[in-house]
Design a protein around this motif. Structure first.
Motif, PDB file in Angstrom:
ATOM      1  N   SER A  61      -2.807  34.671   6.262  1.00 58.65           N
ATOM      2  CA  SER A  61      -2.233  33.334   6.168  1.00 58.65           C
ATOM      3  C   SER A  61      -3.254  32.356   5.647  1.00 58.65           C
ATOM      4  O   SER A  61      -4.435  32.495   5.910  1.00 58.65           O
ATOM      5  N   GLY A  62      -2.773  31.352   5.000  1.00 62.02           N
ATOM      6  CA  GLY A  62      -3.642  30.248   4.615  1.00 62.02           C
ATOM      7  C   GLY A  62      -3.790  29.292   5.763  1.00 62.02           C
ATOM      8  O   GLY A  62      -3.104  29.395   6.774  1.00 62.02           O
ATOM      9  N   PRO A  63      -4.669  28.331   5.658  1.00 60.36           N
ATOM     10  CA  PRO A  63      -4.835  27.339   6.707  1.00 60.36           C
ATOM     11  C   PRO A  63      -3.632  26.422   6.763  1.00 60.36           C
ATOM     12  O   PRO A  63      -2.833  26.358   5.844  1.00 60.36           O
ATOM     13  N   PRO A  64      -3.435  25.706   7.871  1.00 57.12           N
ATOM     14  CA  PRO A  64      -2.301  24.801   7.992  1.00 57.12           C
ATOM     15  C   PRO A  64      -2.316  23.756   6.891  1.00 57.12           C
ATOM     16  O   PRO A  64      -3.368  23.379   6.382  1.00 57.12           O
ATOM     17  N   ALA A  65      -1.158  23.291   6.549  1.00 54.81           N
ATOM     18  CA  ALA A  65      -1.055  22.280   5.497  1.00 54.81           C
ATOM     19  C   ALA A  65      -1.598  20.947   6.000  1.00 54.81           C
ATOM     20  O   ALA A  65      -1.551  20.644   7.181  1.00 54.81           O
ATOM     21  N   GLY A  66      -2.097  20.144   5.064  1.00 60.54           N
ATOM     22  CA  GLY A  66      -2.466  18.780   5.419  1.00 60.54           C
ATOM     23  C   GLY A  66      -3.936  18.491   5.282  1.00 60.54           C
ATOM     24  O   GLY A  66      -4.320  17.450   4.795  1.00 60.54           O
ATOM     25  N   GLY A  67      -4.800  19.412   5.729  1.00 60.23           N
ATOM     26  CA  GLY A  67      -6.225  19.139   5.680  1.00 60.23           C
ATOM     27  C   GLY A  67      -6.950  20.098   4.763  1.00 60.23           C
ATOM     28  O   GLY A  67      -6.420  21.139   4.386  1.00 60.23           O
ATOM     29  N   THR A  68      -8.170  19.750   4.433  1.00 60.87           N
ATOM     30  CA  THR A  68      -8.965  20.609   3.543  1.00 60.87           C
ATOM     31  C   THR A  68     -10.389  20.770   4.050  1.00 60.87           C
ATOM     32  O   THR A  68     -11.246  21.266   3.325  1.00 60.87           O
ATOM     33  N   THR A  69     -10.673  20.365   5.273  1.00 54.65           N
ATOM     34  CA  THR A  69     -12.049  20.413   5.771  1.00 54.65           C
ATOM     35  C   THR A  69     -12.130  21.013   7.170  1.00 54.65           C
ATOM     36  O   THR A  69     -11.170  20.993   7.944  1.00 54.65           O
ATOM     37  N   ILE A  70     -13.315  21.537   7.454  1.00 57.32           N
ATOM     38  CA  ILE A  70     -13.694  21.964   8.803  1.00 57.32           C
ATOM     39  C   ILE A  70     -14.845  21.074   9.235  1.00 57.32           C
ATOM     40  O   ILE A  70     -15.781  20.827   8.465  1.00 57.32           O
ATOM     41  N   GLU A  71     -14.777  20.594  10.448  1.00 59.83           N
ATOM     42  CA  GLU A  71     -15.816  19.710  10.983  1.00 59.83           C
ATOM     43  C   GLU A  71     -16.823  20.545  11.773  1.00 59.83           C
ATOM     44  O   GLU A  71     -16.455  21.284  12.699  1.00 59.83           O
ATOM     45  N   LEU A  72     -18.095  20.476  11.391  1.00 57.89           N
ATOM     46  CA  LEU A  72     -19.163  21.137  12.138  1.00 57.89           C
ATOM     47  C   LEU A  72     -19.973  20.057  12.828  1.00 57.89           C
ATOM     48  O   LEU A  72     -20.605  19.222  12.168  1.00 57.89           O
ATOM     49  N   VAL A  73     -19.962  20.059  14.153  1.00 55.11           N
ATOM     50  CA  VAL A  73     -20.552  18.972  14.931  1.00 55.11           C
ATOM     51  C   VAL A  73     -21.754  19.482  15.713  1.00 55.11           C
ATOM     52  O   VAL A  73     -21.637  20.405  16.525  1.00 55.11           O
ATOM     53  N   PHE A  74     -22.905  18.891  15.468  1.00 51.94           N
ATOM     54  CA  PHE A  74     -24.120  19.205  16.208  1.00 51.94           C
ATOM     55  C   PHE A  74     -24.423  18.074  17.187  1.00 51.94           C
ATOM     56  O   PHE A  74     -24.074  16.910  16.946  1.00 51.94           O
ATOM     57  N   ALA A  75     -25.102  18.408  18.274  1.00 51.98           N
ATOM     58  CA  ALA A  75     -25.577  17.375  19.193  1.00 51.98           C
ATOM     59  C   ALA A  75     -26.683  16.583  18.508  1.00 51.98           C
ATOM     60  O   ALA A  75     -27.547  17.147  17.838  1.00 51.98           O
ATOM     61  N   SER A 119      -8.945  11.197  11.095  1.00 54.43           N
ATOM     62  CA  SER A 119      -8.403  10.552   9.901  1.00 54.43           C
ATOM     63  C   SER A 119      -8.397  11.500   8.706  1.00 54.43           C
ATOM     64  O   SER A 119      -7.526  11.411   7.835  1.00 54.43           O
ATOM     65  N   ARG A 120      -9.355  12.435   8.663  1.00 52.61           N
ATOM     66  CA  ARG A 120      -9.380  13.414   7.574  1.00 52.61           C
ATOM     67  C   ARG A 120      -8.389  14.545   7.804  1.00 52.61           C
ATOM     68  O   ARG A 120      -8.203  15.391   6.953  1.00 52.61           O
ATOM     69  N   ARG A 121      -7.799  14.568   9.000  1.00 52.13           N
ATOM     70  CA  ARG A 121      -6.903  15.650   9.387  1.00 52.13           C
ATOM     71  C   ARG A 121      -7.622  16.991   9.252  1.00 52.13           C
ATOM     72  O   ARG A 121      -7.110  17.948   8.658  1.00 52.13           O
ATOM     73  N   SER A 122      -8.827  17.039   9.814  1.00 56.82           N
ATOM     74  CA  SER A 122      -9.614  18.266   9.764  1.00 56.82           C
ATOM     75  C   SER A 122      -8.831  19.426  10.358  1.00 56.82           C
ATOM     76  O   SER A 122      -8.099  19.267  11.347  1.00 56.82           O
ATOM     77  N   LEU A 123      -8.996  20.600   9.749  1.00 53.14           N
ATOM     78  CA  LEU A 123      -8.260  21.777  10.203  1.00 53.14           C
ATOM     79  C   LEU A 123      -8.834  22.355  11.486  1.00 53.14           C
ATOM     80  O   LEU A 123      -8.176  23.146  12.161  1.00 53.14           O
ATOM     81  N   GLY A 124     -10.047  21.977  11.813  1.00 56.38           N
ATOM     82  CA  GLY A 124     -10.653  22.474  13.038  1.00 56.38           C
ATOM     83  C   GLY A 124     -12.037  21.902  13.220  1.00 56.38           C
ATOM     84  O   GLY A 124     -12.666  21.438  12.270  1.00 56.38           O
ATOM     85  N   VAL A 125     -12.498  21.923  14.447  1.00 57.04           N
ATOM     86  CA  VAL A 125     -13.834  21.447  14.799  1.00 57.04           C
ATOM     87  C   VAL A 125     -14.605  22.610  15.411  1.00 57.04           C
ATOM     88  O   VAL A 125     -14.140  23.245  16.360  1.00 57.04           O
ATOM     89  N   VAL A 126     -15.772  22.901  14.846  1.00 57.06           N
ATOM     90  CA  VAL A 126     -16.706  23.852  15.426  1.00 57.06           C
ATOM     91  C   VAL A 126     -17.849  23.023  15.993  1.00 57.06           C
ATOM     92  O   VAL A 126     -18.574  22.356  15.250  1.00 57.06           O
ATOM     93  N   ALA A 127     -17.993  23.032  17.299  1.00 53.43           N
ATOM     94  CA  ALA A 127     -18.914  22.115  17.971  1.00 53.43           C
ATOM     95  C   ALA A 127     -20.103  22.858  18.556  1.00 53.43           C
ATOM     96  O   ALA A 127     -19.957  23.677  19.463  1.00 53.43           O
ATOM     97  N   VAL A 128     -21.295  22.565  18.014  1.00 52.01           N
ATOM     98  CA  VAL A 128     -22.532  23.023  18.627  1.00 52.01           C
ATOM     99  C   VAL A 128     -23.040  21.862  19.474  1.00 52.01           C
ATOM    100  O   VAL A 128     -24.219  21.596  19.567  1.00 52.01           O
ATOM    101  N   ALA A 129     -22.108  21.174  20.051  1.00 51.77           N
ATOM    102  CA  ALA A 129     -22.332  20.048  20.950  1.00 51.77           C
ATOM    103  C   ALA A 129     -21.327  20.218  22.082  1.00 51.77           C
ATOM    104  O   ALA A 129     -20.250  20.762  21.871  1.00 51.77           O
ATOM    105  N   GLN A 130     -21.694  19.770  23.231  1.00 46.63           N
ATOM    106  CA  GLN A 130     -20.817  19.960  24.381  1.00 46.63           C
ATOM    107  C   GLN A 130     -19.849  18.789  24.470  1.00 46.63           C
ATOM    108  O   GLN A 130     -20.158  17.746  25.029  1.00 46.63           O
ATOM    109  N   LEU A 131     -18.691  18.943  23.849  1.00 44.24           N
ATOM    110  CA  LEU A 131     -17.711  17.858  23.793  1.00 44.24           C
ATOM    111  C   LEU A 131     -17.307  17.437  25.206  1.00 44.24           C
ATOM    112  O   LEU A 131     -16.999  18.279  26.054  1.00 44.24           O
ATOM    113  N   ASP A 132     -17.306  16.129  25.445  1.00 43.20           N
ATOM    114  CA  ASP A 132     -16.897  15.663  26.763  1.00 43.20           C
ATOM    115  C   ASP A 132     -15.370  15.666  26.864  1.00 43.20           C
ATOM    116  O   ASP A 132     -14.655  15.930  25.890  1.00 43.20           O
TER     117      ASP A 132
END
Length: 340
Positions: A61-75, A119-132
């Motif tokens: 499958s392709g990624p969901p429609a709407g977004g074109t980015t993945i968010e990589l979040v570091f602490a 706002s970018r409608r990111s397809l997903g967030v990969v967090a190397v930060a401990q999201l609260d």
């Protein structure tokens, strides 16, 4: 389709990568490699997975429609070098023709990265930060899936994460030194509130207890997971009359500091002092002598987390919320039998 493969307990179509992995008795990353034509899969395993893909009629499958980015979040101000993680996320992004946005979390009370991800409608967030909790809730409200890499503390059961077998890695390092004949083995560990540090130390302690070496708390010291922390801890340990013959550190950065302290004390590695690190960062192989260390598959952890985030965005439910990838001991030249 064979009735032996599908039963009332099996998930409804579409069949997921997780289900194929479970049926084949392999990991999700292994199935992903087969689907995407990547190397690193044994021929027999590849044939078994390909047979299941054909039998189930799985289609990528392709990624969901709407977004074109993945968010990589570091602490923000984190100590973890991220090049391997960045490369892992980029690898999956390229396969799906997506962009990667690198952001920081923790220092900005306005959480600018979070507003931008939504706002970018990111397809997903990969967090190397401990999201609260607030960050997690906001992502859920906007249907942005997230996966935490290398969590530093216990997570609720519904929070997806990818980690490593830190306990096994700590035990493997201590067992290696015990096998070489060491008995005065010191541990430089990290802050007690960090989950991975506790797990590594517990594995180390388990190996020492198995060998009958208990009650050596004086050879344990806690410091920050930095070069300076390792140097400070080793300076104290090596000044003692009964100095250790070997040191296991909480990560490779601490090991660099131990090297510096040993040389300042006129000690040779490994002739006078054996050293084992943890993580297997690029610096480990560049030290003199090259550092024996526990390899933590940071790149594959990032690949797995990114694939999981995209799968969640497609509505797939993973077979397990938390995944721990195996650590292995990378034996080089910084550990040897103790001097007579």
């Amino acid at each position: 389709m064979s009735s032996s493969r599908r039963s009332a307990a099996d998930p409804p179509r579409p069949v997921t990568i997780s289900h194929i992995a479970r049926t084949a008795g392999v990991s999700v990353p292994t199935v992903s490699k087969v689907i995407n034509g990547r190397a690193g899969v044994a021929p027999g395993t590849r044939a078994r997975v390909e047979s299941l893909i054909s039998e189930y009629g799985y289609r990528k499958s392709g990624p969901p429609a709407g977004g074109t980015t993945i968010e990589l979040v570091f602490a923000q101000n984190g100590d973890l070098p991220g090049i391997e993680i960045i490369q892992g996320v980029q690898q999956v992004a390229r396969e799906h023709q997506l962009g990667v946005v690198l952001s920081g979390s923790g220092a900005d009370p306005g959480r600018y990265w979070l507003d931008h991800a939504v706002s970018r409608r990111s397809l997903g967030v990969v967090a190397v930060a401990q999201l609260d909790v607030e960050e997690q809730d906001q992502l859920r409200r906007h249907a942005v899936p997230f996966v935490i890499v290398d969590p530093t503390h216990e997570l609720p059961d519904d929070v997806p994460f990818v980690g490593a077998t830190n306990w096994s890695g700590g035990r493997a390092a201590a067992r290696h030194l015990l096998g070489l004949g060491h008995r005065r083995i010191a541990t430089v560990t990290g802050p007690g509130h960090v989950l991975s540090c506790r797990a590594r130390f517990d594995g180390h302690r388990s190996a020492l207890e198995e060998a009958g070496l208990t009650g050596r708390s004086t050879l344990v010291t806690r410091q920050e997971l930095t070069r300076e922390g390792g140097r400070t801890a080793a300076g104290d340990l090596l000044a003692r009359p009964d100095r250790p013959t070997a040191v296991v550190t909480g990560n490779d950065l601490q090991a660099v500091g131990v090297y510096q302290a040993a040389r300042a004390a006129g000690l040779r590695i490994p002739e006078d002092l054996s050293v084992i690190g943890f993580d297997d960062l690029p610096v480990a192989a560049q030290l003199d002598p090259p550092l024996t260390t526990v390899h933590r598959p940071l790149g594959q952890m990032a690949v797995t987390a990114t694939e999981m985030a995209l799968a969640l965005g497609r509505g797939e439910r993973p077979a397990q919320t938390g995944i721990e990838l195996a650590t292995t001991l990378a034996v080089r030249h910084s550990a040897a039998p103790p001097a007579a």
